[in-house]
Design a protein around this motif. Sequence first.
Motif, PDB file in Angstrom:
ATOM      1  N   LEU A   8      -5.346   1.883 -16.234  1.00 49.26           N
ATOM      2  CA  LEU A   8      -6.224   1.366 -17.291  1.00 49.26           C
ATOM      3  C   LEU A   8      -6.849   2.494 -18.098  1.00 49.26           C
ATOM      4  O   LEU A   8      -6.996   2.380 -19.321  1.00 49.26           O
ATOM      5  CB  LEU A   8      -7.312   0.472 -16.693  1.00 49.26           C
ATOM      6  N   ALA A   9      -7.198   3.581 -17.440  1.00 57.04           N
ATOM      7  CA  ALA A   9      -7.803   4.713 -18.145  1.00 57.04           C
ATOM      8  C   ALA A   9      -6.801   5.401 -19.064  1.00 57.04           C
ATOM      9  O   ALA A   9      -7.188   5.992 -20.074  1.00 57.04           O
ATOM     10  CB  ALA A   9      -8.361   5.715 -17.144  1.00 57.04           C
ATOM     11  N   ARG A  10      -5.533   5.297 -18.726  1.00 56.37           N
ATOM     12  CA  ARG A  10      -4.509   6.026 -19.459  1.00 56.37           C
ATOM     13  C   ARG A  10      -3.802   5.193 -20.530  1.00 56.37           C
ATOM     14  O   ARG A  10      -3.169   5.750 -21.428  1.00 56.37           O
ATOM     15  CB  ARG A  10      -3.484   6.539 -18.453  1.00 56.37           C
ATOM     16  N   CYS A  11      -3.892   3.879 -20.458  1.00 58.56           N
ATOM     17  CA  CYS A  11      -3.167   3.062 -21.433  1.00 58.56           C
ATOM     18  C   CYS A  11      -3.956   2.973 -22.741  1.00 58.56           C
ATOM     19  O   CYS A  11      -5.118   3.356 -22.803  1.00 58.56           O
ATOM     20  CB  CYS A  11      -2.856   1.680 -20.853  1.00 58.56           C
ATOM     21  N   THR A  12      -3.311   2.444 -23.752  1.00 59.67           N
ATOM     22  CA  THR A  12      -3.925   2.393 -25.081  1.00 59.67           C
ATOM     23  C   THR A  12      -4.844   1.199 -25.279  1.00 59.67           C
ATOM     24  O   THR A  12      -5.524   1.112 -26.288  1.00 59.67           O
ATOM     25  CB  THR A  12      -2.819   2.349 -26.169  1.00 59.67           C
ATOM     26  N   TRP A  13      -4.893   0.288 -24.332  1.00 59.05           N
ATOM     27  CA  TRP A  13      -5.752  -0.897 -24.404  1.00 59.05           C
ATOM     28  C   TRP A  13      -7.012  -0.657 -23.584  1.00 59.05           C
ATOM     29  O   TRP A  13      -6.980   0.044 -22.572  1.00 59.05           O
ATOM     30  CB  TRP A  13      -4.996  -2.105 -23.848  1.00 59.05           C
ATOM     31  N   THR A  14      -8.101  -1.243 -24.019  1.00 61.74           N
ATOM     32  CA  THR A  14      -9.339  -1.178 -23.256  1.00 61.74           C
ATOM     33  C   THR A  14      -9.992  -2.551 -23.227  1.00 61.74           C
ATOM     34  O   THR A  14      -9.989  -3.255 -24.245  1.00 61.74           O
ATOM     35  CB  THR A  14     -10.328  -0.145 -23.826  1.00 61.74           C
ATOM     36  N   PRO A  15     -10.573  -2.932 -22.090  1.00 63.89           N
ATOM     37  CA  PRO A  15     -11.256  -4.221 -22.048  1.00 63.89           C
ATOM     38  C   PRO A  15     -12.553  -4.230 -22.857  1.00 63.89           C
ATOM     39  O   PRO A  15     -13.138  -5.288 -23.077  1.00 63.89           O
ATOM     40  CB  PRO A  15     -11.540  -4.423 -20.553  1.00 63.89           C
ATOM     41  N   ALA A  16     -12.960  -3.082 -23.349  1.00 65.83           N
ATOM     42  CA  ALA A  16     -14.203  -2.991 -24.125  1.00 65.83           C
ATOM     43  C   ALA A  16     -14.017  -3.379 -25.590  1.00 65.83           C
ATOM     44  O   ALA A  16     -14.994  -3.506 -26.324  1.00 65.83           O
ATOM     45  CB  ALA A  16     -14.767  -1.573 -24.043  1.00 65.83           C
ATOM     46  N   VAL A  17     -12.770  -3.556 -26.034  1.00 63.29           N
ATOM     47  CA  VAL A  17     -12.480  -3.900 -27.426  1.00 63.29           C
ATOM     48  C   VAL A  17     -11.619  -5.157 -27.454  1.00 63.29           C
ATOM     49  O   VAL A  17     -10.552  -5.193 -26.841  1.00 63.29           O
ATOM     50  CB  VAL A  17     -11.737  -2.744 -28.139  1.00 63.29           C
ATOM     51  N   PRO A  29       0.797  -1.222   0.000  1.00 61.60           N
ATOM     52  CA  PRO A  29       0.000   0.000   0.000  1.00 61.60           C
ATOM     53  C   PRO A  29       0.835   1.280   0.000  1.00 61.60           C
ATOM     54  O   PRO A  29       0.287   2.374   0.015  1.00 61.60           O
ATOM     55  CB  PRO A  29      -0.773  -0.108   1.315  1.00 61.60           C
ATOM     56  N   GLU A  30       2.163   1.158  -0.025  1.00 66.56           N
ATOM     57  CA  GLU A  30       3.026   2.328   0.171  1.00 66.56           C
ATOM     58  C   GLU A  30       3.492   3.021  -1.099  1.00 66.56           C
ATOM     59  O   GLU A  30       3.768   4.222  -1.087  1.00 66.56           O
ATOM     60  CB  GLU A  30       4.258   1.932   0.990  1.00 66.56           C
ATOM     61  N   ARG A  31       3.632   2.261  -2.193  1.00 64.42           N
ATOM     62  CA  ARG A  31       4.187   2.859  -3.413  1.00 64.42           C
ATOM     63  C   ARG A  31       3.635   2.154  -4.636  1.00 64.42           C
ATOM     64  O   ARG A  31       2.996   1.113  -4.531  1.00 64.42           O
ATOM     65  CB  ARG A  31       5.708   2.797  -3.406  1.00 64.42           C
ATOM     66  N   VAL A  32       3.920   2.730  -5.779  1.00 65.86           N
ATOM     67  CA  VAL A  32       3.533   2.131  -7.062  1.00 65.86           C
ATOM     68  C   VAL A  32       4.791   1.505  -7.646  1.00 65.86           C
ATOM     69  O   VAL A  32       5.762   2.191  -7.929  1.00 65.86           O
ATOM     70  CB  VAL A  32       2.955   3.201  -8.019  1.00 65.86           C
ATOM     71  N   LYS A  33       4.741   0.179  -7.799  1.00 63.78           N
ATOM     72  CA  LYS A  33       5.915  -0.556  -8.259  1.00 63.78           C
ATOM     73  C   LYS A  33       5.673  -1.270  -9.577  1.00 63.78           C
ATOM     74  O   LYS A  33       6.558  -1.336 -10.415  1.00 63.78           O
ATOM     75  CB  LYS A  33       6.323  -1.555  -7.184  1.00 63.78           C
ATOM     76  N   CYS A  34       4.479  -1.843  -9.759  1.00 66.45           N
ATOM     77  CA  CYS A  34       4.192  -2.627 -10.968  1.00 66.45           C
ATOM     78  C   CYS A  34       2.771  -2.354 -11.434  1.00 66.45           C
ATOM     79  O   CYS A  34       1.814  -2.818 -10.820  1.00 66.45           O
ATOM     80  CB  CYS A  34       4.380  -4.118 -10.689  1.00 66.45           C
ATOM     81  N   LEU A  35       2.650  -1.616 -12.514  1.00 63.71           N
ATOM     82  CA  LEU A  35       1.320  -1.298 -13.038  1.00 63.71           C
ATOM     83  C   LEU A  35       0.604  -2.523 -13.578  1.00 63.71           C
ATOM     84  O   LEU A  35      -0.624  -2.566 -13.572  1.00 63.71           O
ATOM     85  CB  LEU A  35       1.412  -0.221 -14.119  1.00 63.71           C
ATOM     86  N   ALA A  58     -11.164  -6.884  -9.669  1.00 63.95           N
ATOM     87  CA  ALA A  58     -12.046  -6.373  -8.609  1.00 63.95           C
ATOM     88  C   ALA A  58     -13.116  -5.432  -9.131  1.00 63.95           C
ATOM     89  O   ALA A  58     -14.130  -5.222  -8.480  1.00 63.95           O
ATOM     90  CB  ALA A  58     -11.206  -5.675  -7.547  1.00 63.95           C
ATOM     91  N   GLY A  59     -12.875  -4.846 -10.295  1.00 68.79           N
ATOM     92  CA  GLY A  59     -13.817  -3.883 -10.860  1.00 68.79           C
ATOM     93  C   GLY A  59     -13.419  -2.454 -10.543  1.00 68.79           C
ATOM     94  O   GLY A  59     -12.611  -2.205  -9.645  1.00 68.79           O
ATOM     95  N   PRO A  60     -13.972  -1.495 -11.269  1.00 68.88           N
ATOM     96  CA  PRO A  60     -13.626  -0.089 -11.069  1.00 68.88           C
ATOM     97  C   PRO A  60     -13.946   0.363  -9.649  1.00 68.88           C
ATOM     98  O   PRO A  60     -14.900  -0.096  -9.027  1.00 68.88           O
ATOM     99  CB  PRO A  60     -14.505   0.644 -12.080  1.00 68.88           C
ATOM    100  N   GLY A  61     -13.103   1.264  -9.152  1.00 70.04           N
ATOM    101  CA  GLY A  61     -13.344   1.861  -7.847  1.00 70.04           C
ATOM    102  C   GLY A  61     -12.669   1.155  -6.693  1.00 70.04           C
ATOM    103  O   GLY A  61     -12.720   1.652  -5.566  1.00 70.04           O
ATOM    104  N   VAL A  62     -12.028   0.020  -6.935  1.00 71.80           N
ATOM    105  CA  VAL A  62     -11.357  -0.701  -5.846  1.00 71.80           C
ATOM    106  C   VAL A  62      -9.896  -0.289  -5.746  1.00 71.80           C
ATOM    107  O   VAL A  62      -9.404  -0.003  -4.661  1.00 71.80           O
ATOM    108  CB  VAL A  62     -11.486  -2.230  -6.023  1.00 71.80           C
ATOM    109  N   ASN A  63      -9.187  -0.262  -6.864  1.00 67.77           N
ATOM    110  CA  ASN A  63      -7.765   0.079  -6.861  1.00 67.77           C
ATOM    111  C   ASN A  63      -7.568   1.367  -7.660  1.00 67.77           C
ATOM    112  O   ASN A  63      -7.575   1.344  -8.892  1.00 67.77           O
ATOM    113  CB  ASN A  63      -6.942  -1.063  -7.462  1.00 67.77           C
ATOM    114  N   PRO A  64      -7.378   2.487  -6.979  1.00 68.54           N
ATOM    115  CA  PRO A  64      -7.326   3.760  -7.698  1.00 68.54           C
ATOM    116  C   PRO A  64      -6.162   3.885  -8.682  1.00 68.54           C
ATOM    117  O   PRO A  64      -6.328   4.468  -9.752  1.00 68.54           O
ATOM    118  CB  PRO A  64      -7.214   4.807  -6.590  1.00 68.54           C
ATOM    119  N   ILE A  65      -5.025   3.326  -8.356  1.00 66.81           N
ATOM    120  CA  ILE A  65      -3.875   3.429  -9.263  1.00 66.81           C
ATOM    121  C   ILE A  65      -4.058   2.497 -10.452  1.00 66.81           C
ATOM    122  O   ILE A  65      -3.782   2.863 -11.596  1.00 66.81           O
ATOM    123  CB  ILE A  65      -2.555   3.158  -8.515  1.00 66.81           C
TER     124      ILE A  65
END
Length: 176
Positions: free
Chosen positions: A153-162, A125-131, A141-148
């Motif tokens: 996912l919102a920023r990468c070029t892949w989407t689970p919708a396609v 819970p302390e740092r971002v190490k592996c996206l 877990a679905g949206p809203g569980v892990n903010p990072i």
Amino acid sequence: MTRPPFDPFTNEDIAVVSAQLGRPARNVVGIAARCICGAPTVVATAPRLADGTPFPTLYYLCHPAATAAISQLEATQVMNEYNQLLSDDEGVRAAYRAAHESFLADRAVLGDVPEVAGISSGGMPERVKCLHALAAHSLAAGPGVNPIGDLALARCTWTPAVCECMDYSAADSVTE
């Protein structure tokens, strides 16, 4: 305790995951997220591998297009930005800690592995190490569980919708 958010796997799922990874899938206990076409995107892995090795990473991103997109995002040094966000924003920090606790609760259902007690993945819970691990947790877990993971996912070029899956009809050739 409730069951973690993953589906049982089939032999076909294991063959597809093995093809996605280019090696035999190890110690899969479920499919935690799927592509819209039904192919595995995230596998849930046992907290102790068959050879006895502790394995803290419950949620493992296996979809090649998702993995490549998250790798490209990591290459932009965005993790520095996300670590700064954790440092500066108490709300994000609290949500990230809650994501860590959620992850630990999911894994605990699969058994107690003292060597990884209190250790989740991705730096939580302390740092971002592996996206990759954080995105896998978000997808499972679905949206809203892990903010990072959600931000990645919102920023990468892949989407689970396609669907960007390849033909896994030859997947049986890469199995254990």
